[in-house]
Design a protein around this motif. Structure first.
Motif, PDB file in Angstrom:
ATOM      1  N   GLU A 247      -3.870  -0.114 -19.603  1.00 20.35           N
ATOM      2  CA  GLU A 247      -4.178   0.695 -18.433  1.00 20.35           C
ATOM      3  C   GLU A 247      -3.778  -0.089 -17.202  1.00 20.35           C
ATOM      4  N   ALA A 248      -3.055   0.538 -16.307  1.00 22.14           N
ATOM      5  CA  ALA A 248      -2.651  -0.120 -15.060  1.00 22.14           C
ATOM      6  C   ALA A 248      -3.609   0.288 -13.975  1.00 22.14           C
ATOM      7  N   ASP A 249      -4.060  -0.695 -13.182  1.00 25.49           N
ATOM      8  CA  ASP A 249      -4.898  -0.398 -12.028  1.00 25.49           C
ATOM      9  C   ASP A 249      -4.048   0.276 -10.977  1.00 25.49           C
ATOM     10  N   SER A 250      -4.539   1.356 -10.436  1.00 20.35           N
ATOM     11  CA  SER A 250      -3.772   2.082  -9.420  1.00 20.35           C
ATOM     12  C   SER A 250      -4.130   1.585  -8.047  1.00 20.35           C
ATOM     13  N   MET A 251      -3.121   1.496  -7.178  1.00 20.11           N
ATOM     14  CA  MET A 251      -3.340   1.030  -5.826  1.00 20.11           C
ATOM     15  C   MET A 251      -3.941   2.136  -4.987  1.00 20.11           C
ATOM     16  N   GLY A 252      -4.861   1.771  -4.105  1.00 18.57           N
ATOM     17  CA  GLY A 252      -5.534   2.747  -3.261  1.00 18.57           C
ATOM     18  C   GLY A 252      -4.743   3.046  -2.014  1.00 18.57           C
ATOM     19  N   ASP A 253      -5.422   3.696  -1.047  1.00 18.92           N
ATOM     20  CA  ASP A 253      -4.760   4.107   0.185  1.00 18.92           C
ATOM     21  C   ASP A 253      -4.570   2.964   1.142  1.00 18.92           C
TER      22      ASP A 253
ATOM     23  N   ALA B 245       0.815  -1.217   0.000  1.00 16.22           N
ATOM     24  CA  ALA B 245       0.000   0.000   0.000  1.00 16.22           C
ATOM     25  C   ALA B 245       0.848   1.267   0.000  1.00 16.22           C
ATOM     26  N   GLN B 246       2.094   1.167   0.468  1.00 17.28           N
ATOM     27  CA  GLN B 246       2.955   2.358   0.540  1.00 17.28           C
ATOM     28  C   GLN B 246       3.572   2.694  -0.816  1.00 17.28           C
TER      29      GLN B 246
ATOM     30  N   ALA C 257      13.484  -8.470  -5.251  1.00 16.68           N
ATOM     31  CA  ALA C 257      13.678  -8.913  -3.866  1.00 16.68           C
ATOM     32  C   ALA C 257      13.475 -10.415  -3.675  1.00 16.68           C
ATOM     33  N   LEU C 258      12.585 -11.017  -4.474  1.00 16.85           N
ATOM     34  CA  LEU C 258      12.133 -12.372  -4.166  1.00 16.85           C
ATOM     35  C   LEU C 258      12.609 -13.386  -5.190  1.00 16.85           C
ATOM     36  N   SER C 259      12.745 -14.613  -4.709  1.00 19.31           N
ATOM     37  CA  SER C 259      12.996 -15.733  -5.609  1.00 19.31           C
ATOM     38  C   SER C 259      11.716 -16.022  -6.390  1.00 19.31           C
ATOM     39  N   GLU C 260      11.809 -16.876  -7.380  1.00 18.71           N
ATOM     40  CA  GLU C 260      10.639 -17.153  -8.223  1.00 18.71           C
ATOM     41  C   GLU C 260       9.483 -17.727  -7.419  1.00 18.71           C
ATOM     42  N   SER C 261       9.777 -18.686  -6.535  1.00 17.48           N
ATOM     43  CA  SER C 261       8.699 -19.319  -5.759  1.00 17.48           C
ATOM     44  C   SER C 261       8.043 -18.329  -4.810  1.00 17.48           C
ATOM     45  N   LEU C 262       8.860 -17.505  -4.118  1.00 21.54           N
ATOM     46  CA  LEU C 262       8.284 -16.513  -3.206  1.00 21.54           C
ATOM     47  C   LEU C 262       7.534 -15.434  -3.970  1.00 21.54           C
ATOM     48  N   TYR C 263       8.038 -15.050  -5.120  1.00 18.06           N
ATOM     49  CA  TYR C 263       7.351 -14.047  -5.938  1.00 18.06           C
ATOM     50  C   TYR C 263       5.957 -14.524  -6.311  1.00 18.06           C
ATOM     51  N   MET C 264       5.846 -15.777  -6.749  1.00 18.60           N
ATOM     52  CA  MET C 264       4.536 -16.314  -7.150  1.00 18.60           C
ATOM     53  C   MET C 264       3.597 -16.395  -5.957  1.00 18.60           C
ATOM     54  N   LYS C 265       4.149 -16.718  -4.804  1.00 20.38           N
ATOM     55  CA  LYS C 265       3.315 -16.799  -3.597  1.00 20.38           C
ATOM     56  C   LYS C 265       2.780 -15.426  -3.208  1.00 20.38           C
ATOM     57  N   VAL C 266       3.659 -14.411  -3.229  1.00 20.56           N
ATOM     58  CA  VAL C 266       3.232 -13.057  -2.883  1.00 20.56           C
ATOM     59  C   VAL C 266       2.285 -12.509  -3.941  1.00 20.56           C
ATOM     60  N   LYS C 267       2.571 -12.797  -5.200  1.00 16.28           N
ATOM     61  CA  LYS C 267       1.689 -12.360  -6.284  1.00 16.28           C
ATOM     62  C   LYS C 267       0.280 -12.914  -6.087  1.00 16.28           C
ATOM     63  N   SER C 268       0.187 -14.215  -5.784  1.00 13.78           N
ATOM     64  CA  SER C 268      -1.118 -14.837  -5.545  1.00 13.78           C
ATOM     65  C   SER C 268      -1.813 -14.215  -4.347  1.00 13.78           C
ATOM     66  N   LEU C 269      -1.045 -13.964  -3.292  1.00 17.83           N
ATOM     67  CA  LEU C 269      -1.606 -13.382  -2.069  1.00 17.83           C
ATOM     68  C   LEU C 269      -2.177 -12.000  -2.331  1.00 17.83           C
ATOM     69  N   LEU C 270      -1.410 -11.147  -2.987  1.00 12.09           N
ATOM     70  CA  LEU C 270      -1.856  -9.783  -3.242  1.00 12.09           C
ATOM     71  C   LEU C 270      -2.994  -9.734  -4.241  1.00 12.09           C
ATOM     72  N   THR C 271      -2.995 -10.659  -5.193  1.00 14.79           N
ATOM     73  CA  THR C 271      -4.101 -10.714  -6.154  1.00 14.79           C
ATOM     74  C   THR C 271      -5.401 -11.038  -5.440  1.00 14.79           C
ATOM     75  N   LYS C 272      -5.337 -11.981  -4.521  1.00 14.77           N
ATOM     76  CA  LYS C 272      -6.537 -12.341  -3.758  1.00 14.77           C
ATOM     77  C   LYS C 272      -7.029 -11.176  -2.923  1.00 14.77           C
ATOM     78  N   GLU C 273      -6.115 -10.334  -2.468  1.00 19.77           N
ATOM     79  CA  GLU C 273      -6.497  -9.209  -1.619  1.00 19.77           C
ATOM     80  C   GLU C 273      -6.781  -7.943  -2.416  1.00 19.77           C
ATOM     81  N   ALA C 274      -6.892  -8.079  -3.734  1.00 19.91           N
ATOM     82  CA  ALA C 274      -7.276  -6.965  -4.595  1.00 19.91           C
ATOM     83  C   ALA C 274      -6.252  -5.845  -4.640  1.00 19.91           C
ATOM     84  N   VAL C 275      -5.020  -6.118  -4.236  1.00 19.10           N
ATOM     85  CA  VAL C 275      -3.959  -5.141  -4.426  1.00 19.10           C
ATOM     86  C   VAL C 275      -2.905  -5.689  -5.373  1.00 19.10           C
ATOM     87  N   GLY C 276      -3.136  -6.893  -5.886  1.00 20.07           N
ATOM     88  CA  GLY C 276      -2.124  -7.494  -6.738  1.00 20.07           C
ATOM     89  C   GLY C 276      -2.498  -7.506  -8.200  1.00 20.07           C
TER      90      GLY C 276
END
Length: 484
Positions: free
Chosen positions: A199-205, A132-133, A147-166
């Motif tokens: 068009e890129a979705d912009s992250m909110g506050d 969010a920052q 910052a992340l390895s491939e496996s961690l990147y995919m995990k964080v990507k999935s996590l943030l996508t589920k939370e509507a910030v990814g």
């Protein structure tokens, strides 16, 4: 007060101070632990970020490199993660230029696979705060890839996508870690009718807010089921003026040393619940509001703890869907209250757990209850296991696959506990599981524990005319019943 006065003058000693405070806070009772947390928060707010961050990473053994991570105790990990999140929030949009940002994200991502639910939840929350920052989605993608390895990147990507910030993370199919610069032509909108547009979705506050052309944006909850229409999040301009006080009130609840201030803060939050429950459920401030109320259950002052129960008695029925994603922290706090020597607090905790079971879908409760039954306070385990017995039949009807996934591993580990106060409810849980699953339960039992499971099942038929016939009526494929 000293920390807030001298501020950066303590920078040179922060490594020793933070390490000692975290260890001290995990070794002592709740009274000293509360003051340790307050002191750590004061350090995060007052001292230099460039010194505080390495100090927290040092307690995890990651001061030099993430690969050097040691394995400190879970409470130390939890406090260090919470401390890192405080610093992230203080940095704000300066996080993108912070020299340790890659190390912070790498450490937080490594805890997403931690065994403790509390640590995983704290790491997720810190990652949401970090995302969010970073205002630009492109910058967020690039930072994560570096910052992340491939496996961690995919995990964080999935996590943030589920939370509507990814949503912005879906713009890249390139392998992470290569620092590849993305072109605007790679950006794709997710709204219906806008697929393939640059068009890129912009992250909110906040982690739950995303500005999208879609008329029905996602709330981002991973627990929201397919086919259920998600509530759109409120923008700051749509929130009533009273919502501006929520961060101040939640800060009073967690930081104030005056119990009357904490009590007044809960009263003010109850007023907001009464007046704006529907709007609050759509606000990005809900998570902070609910977390603060949950933590207040374990307040050192009895009046504040009881008042928090009253607030949650109102909140749980009103915010059923919102609570599903925050139930783990609430249940841990309630389990702690079940161990309280004060009978009023203990009774209130039991009533609140019953309300939670009656209100929230049991499918969302099965994992938190199984986790607390296994790793929670020993004195709370019997009550939590008995509540688990009540939840299991409903979950078996709705989603039976969750029982072997979450309950079986917990109950098989609990068999190692020979204390009578644990053994009795565990036997009850085994009997409940056997009544639902039959031979499938026995086939899943580890070989060394089959006799212990059969002993528990035989208790269920102790008043039968021929209990052995009842048990032997089941067709076993690889089991031998004891002769006694």
């Amino acid at each position: 007060e000293l920390v807030r006065t001298v501020k950066r003058s303590l920078d040179l000693e922060l490594d020793t101070i933070i390490s000692s405070l975290i260890k001290r806070g995990t070794e002592t009772g709740s009274f000293i632990g509360v003051h340790v947390i307050e002191l750590l928060e004061a350090i995060c707010e007052s001292c230099s970020e460039n010194r505080v961050i390495p100090a927290f990473l040092g307690t995890l053994g990651a001061q030099k490199s993430v690969s050097s991570l040691t394995n400190p105790s879970p409470p130390i990990k939890l406090r260090a993660i919470i401390g890192l999140e405080k610093v992230i929030l203080r940095l704000g949009n300066k996080l993108a230029s912070c020299k340790d940002n890659e190390k912070i994200l790498s450490v937080l991502a490594s805890f997403l696979s931690e065994g403790s639910l509390e640590i995983r939840s704290a790491a997720k929350k810190a990652i949401f705060s970090a995302s969010a920052q970073i205002v630009s989605p492109i910058d967020c993608v690039r930072l994560l890839q570096r910052a992340l390895s491939e496996s961690l990147y995919m995990k964080v990507k999935s996590l943030l996508t589920k939370e509507a910030v990814g949503d912005a993370l879906s713009i890249s199919n390139s392998a992470p870690g290569k620092g590849r610069i993305l072109s605007n032509k790679r950006l794709k909108g997710n709204a219906k009718g806008n697929e393939g547009t640059p068009e890129a979705d912009s992250m909110g506050d906040s982690p739950g807010t995303v500005k999208k052309p879609s008329p029905t944006p996602k709330t981002g909850s991973p627990l929201i089921k397919k086919g259920v229409k998600a509530k759109p999040m409120l923008s700051p301009s749509e929130e009533p003026p009273e919502f501006e006080n929520i961060p101040t009130l939640t800060s009073l609840l967690t930081n104030s040393t005056n119990w009357k201030d904490r009590l007044d803060a809960i009263d003010s939050l109850i007023e907001i619940i009464d007046k704006f429950s529907d709007l609050l459920s759509k606000s990005s401030k809900f998570i902070g509001f609910f977390d603060a109320l949950s933590k207040s259950l374990n307040d050192t002052n009895v009046k504040v703890s009881i008042k928090a129960v009253s607030a949650l008695e109102k909140a749980i029925p009103l915010f059923k869907t919102n609570i599903e994603q925050n139930v783990a922290m609430l249940l841990n706090c309630l389990a702690n209250n079940l161990c309280c020597t004060n009978p009023i607090i203990k009774n209130k905790a039991d009533i609140l757990i019953d309300l939670l079971i009656d209100t929230v879908e049991n499918v969302c409760l099965i994992q938190p209850f199984a986790h607390v039954a296994l790793y929670g306070n020993t004195r709370a385990k019997p009550a939590i296991i008995m509540h688990l017995c009540d939840i299991v039949p409903e979950v078996h009807k709705a989603k039976p696959i969750l029982i072997p996934k979450h309950v079986y591993p917990a109950v098989f580990k609990l068999l190692d506990d020979t204390k009578n106060e644990i053994k009795i409810p565990v036997n009850k849980l085994i009997q409940t599981l056997y009544g639902l699953a039959g031979p499938a339960l026995l086939e899943a039992v580890p070989p060394g524990k089959i006799n212990r499971v059969l002993e528990a099942i035989k208790e269920q038929y102790s008043y039968s005319e021929n209990p052995r016939r009842e048990i032997e009526s089941v067709s076993y494929t690889h089991l031998t019943l004891p002769t006694s």
